[in-house]
Design a protein around this motif. Structure first.
Motif, mmCIF file in Angstrom:
data_model
loop_
_atom_site.group_PDB
_atom_site.id
_atom_site.type_symbol
_atom_site.label_atom_id
_atom_site.label_comp_id
_atom_site.label_asym_id
_atom_site.label_seq_id
_atom_site.Cartn_x
_atom_site.Cartn_y
_atom_site.Cartn_z
ATOM 1 N N UNK A 1 0.864 -1.169 0.000
ATOM 2 C CA UNK A 1 0.000 0.000 0.000
ATOM 3 C C UNK A 1 0.899 1.218 0.000
ATOM 4 N N UNK A 2 0.711 2.069 -0.976
ATOM 5 C CA UNK A 2 1.561 3.244 -1.097
ATOM 6 C C UNK A 2 0.856 4.427 -0.434
ATOM 7 N N UNK A 3 1.478 4.965 0.594
ATOM 8 C CA UNK A 3 0.910 6.093 1.326
ATOM 9 C C UNK A 3 1.650 7.373 0.975
ATOM 10 N N UNK A 4 0.897 8.388 0.573
ATOM 11 C CA UNK A 4 1.460 9.696 0.261
ATOM 12 C C UNK A 4 0.575 10.734 0.936
ATOM 13 N N UNK A 5 1.161 11.619 1.718
ATOM 14 C CA UNK A 5 0.397 12.661 2.395
ATOM 15 C C UNK A 5 0.299 13.895 1.505
ATOM 16 N N UNK A 6 -0.869 14.089 0.903
ATOM 17 C CA UNK A 6 -1.144 15.252 0.062
ATOM 18 C C UNK A 6 -2.566 15.709 0.340
ATOM 19 N N UNK A 7 -2.916 16.929 0.011
ATOM 20 C CA UNK A 7 -4.280 17.409 0.254
ATOM 21 C C UNK A 7 -5.310 16.558 -0.483
ATOM 22 N N UNK B 1 -5.317 17.640 -7.642
ATOM 23 C CA UNK B 1 -5.277 16.835 -8.866
ATOM 24 C C UNK B 1 -4.424 15.597 -8.657
ATOM 25 N N UNK B 2 -3.411 15.726 -7.821
ATOM 26 C CA UNK B 2 -2.539 14.583 -7.549
ATOM 27 C C UNK B 2 -3.304 13.501 -6.798
ATOM 28 N N UNK B 3 -4.193 13.883 -5.906
ATOM 29 C CA UNK B 3 -5.001 12.907 -5.177
ATOM 30 C C UNK B 3 -5.879 12.118 -6.132
ATOM 31 N N UNK B 4 -6.500 12.792 -7.078
ATOM 32 C CA UNK B 4 -7.346 12.099 -8.058
ATOM 33 C C UNK B 4 -6.523 11.108 -8.864
ATOM 34 N N UNK B 5 -5.337 11.509 -9.261
ATOM 35 C CA UNK B 5 -4.464 10.621 -10.031
ATOM 36 C C UNK B 5 -4.003 9.442 -9.180
ATOM 37 N N UNK B 6 -3.671 9.707 -7.918
ATOM 38 C CA UNK B 6 -3.214 8.647 -7.021
ATOM 39 C C UNK B 6 -4.296 7.590 -6.815
ATOM 40 N N UNK B 7 -5.523 8.023 -6.582
ATOM 41 C CA UNK B 7 -6.600 7.065 -6.375
ATOM 42 C C UNK B 7 -6.932 6.309 -7.651
ATOM 43 N N UNK B 8 -6.852 6.969 -8.791
ATOM 44 C CA UNK B 8 -7.080 6.275 -10.063
ATOM 45 C C UNK B 8 -6.003 5.224 -10.293
ATOM 46 N N UNK B 9 -4.769 5.548 -9.965
ATOM 47 C CA UNK B 9 -3.672 4.586 -10.112
ATOM 48 C C UNK B 9 -3.884 3.382 -9.203
ATOM 49 N N UNK B 10 -4.182 3.650 -7.938
ATOM 50 C CA UNK B 10 -4.387 2.556 -6.987
ATOM 51 C C UNK B 10 -5.537 1.654 -7.400
ATOM 52 N N UNK B 11 -6.620 2.246 -7.868
ATOM 53 C CA UNK B 11 -7.791 1.473 -8.244
ATOM 54 C C UNK B 11 -7.511 0.580 -9.442
ATOM 55 N N UNK B 12 -6.739 1.075 -10.394
ATOM 56 C CA UNK B 12 -6.512 0.341 -11.627
ATOM 57 C C UNK B 12 -5.215 -0.453 -11.662
ATOM 58 N N UNK B 13 -4.402 -0.391 -10.614
ATOM 59 C CA UNK B 13 -3.119 -1.091 -10.618
ATOM 60 C C UNK B 13 -3.243 -2.596 -10.823
ATOM 61 N N UNK B 14 -4.252 -3.276 -10.265
ATOM 62 C CA UNK B 14 -4.368 -4.721 -10.512
ATOM 63 C C UNK B 14 -4.588 -5.074 -11.986
ATOM 64 N N UNK B 15 -5.026 -4.135 -12.781
ATOM 65 C CA UNK B 15 -5.267 -4.398 -14.202
ATOM 66 C C UNK B 15 -4.008 -4.254 -15.044
ATOM 67 N N UNK B 16 -2.921 -3.788 -14.450
ATOM 68 C CA UNK B 16 -1.660 -3.637 -15.161
ATOM 69 C C UNK B 16 -1.075 -2.258 -14.946
ATOM 70 N N UNK B 17 0.240 -2.198 -15.003
ATOM 71 C CA UNK B 17 0.944 -0.947 -14.735
ATOM 72 C C UNK B 17 0.644 0.115 -15.779
ATOM 73 N N UNK B 18 0.727 -0.239 -17.064
ATOM 74 C CA UNK B 18 0.486 0.750 -18.121
ATOM 75 C C UNK B 18 -0.935 1.293 -18.061
#
Length: 63
Positions: free
Chosen positions: A23-29, A33-50
């Motif tokens: 679990x990758x933890x990053x403290x940001x507001x 926009x970075x939070x939205x990207x972080x959650x999208x990455x975490x949600x889709x990571x099981x489907x593949x890195x790219x």
């Protein structure tokens, strides 16, 4: 901070697969926009890195 790796099993109606990994933890507001990207990455990571990176980039541009 919201963690997507915690699942409330009491409200589940369908079976799910557990995916192990760090679990990758990053403290940001929470409203950035970075939070939205972080959650999208975490949600889709099981489907593949790219795919996860692509969805994170799309979320970053849209927010």
């Amino acid at each position: 901070m919201v963690s997507l790796h915690r699942i409330n099993t009491e409200t589940m109606t369908k079976p799910v697969a557990a995916i192990k990994g760090k679990v990758q933890e990053i403290d940001i507001p929470d409203d950035s926009r970075i939070t939205a990207a972080k959650f999208a990455y975490r949600t889709n990571r099981p489907k593949g890195l790219r795919y996860a990176i692509h969805r994170a980039w799309v979320a970053f541009r849209r927010s």
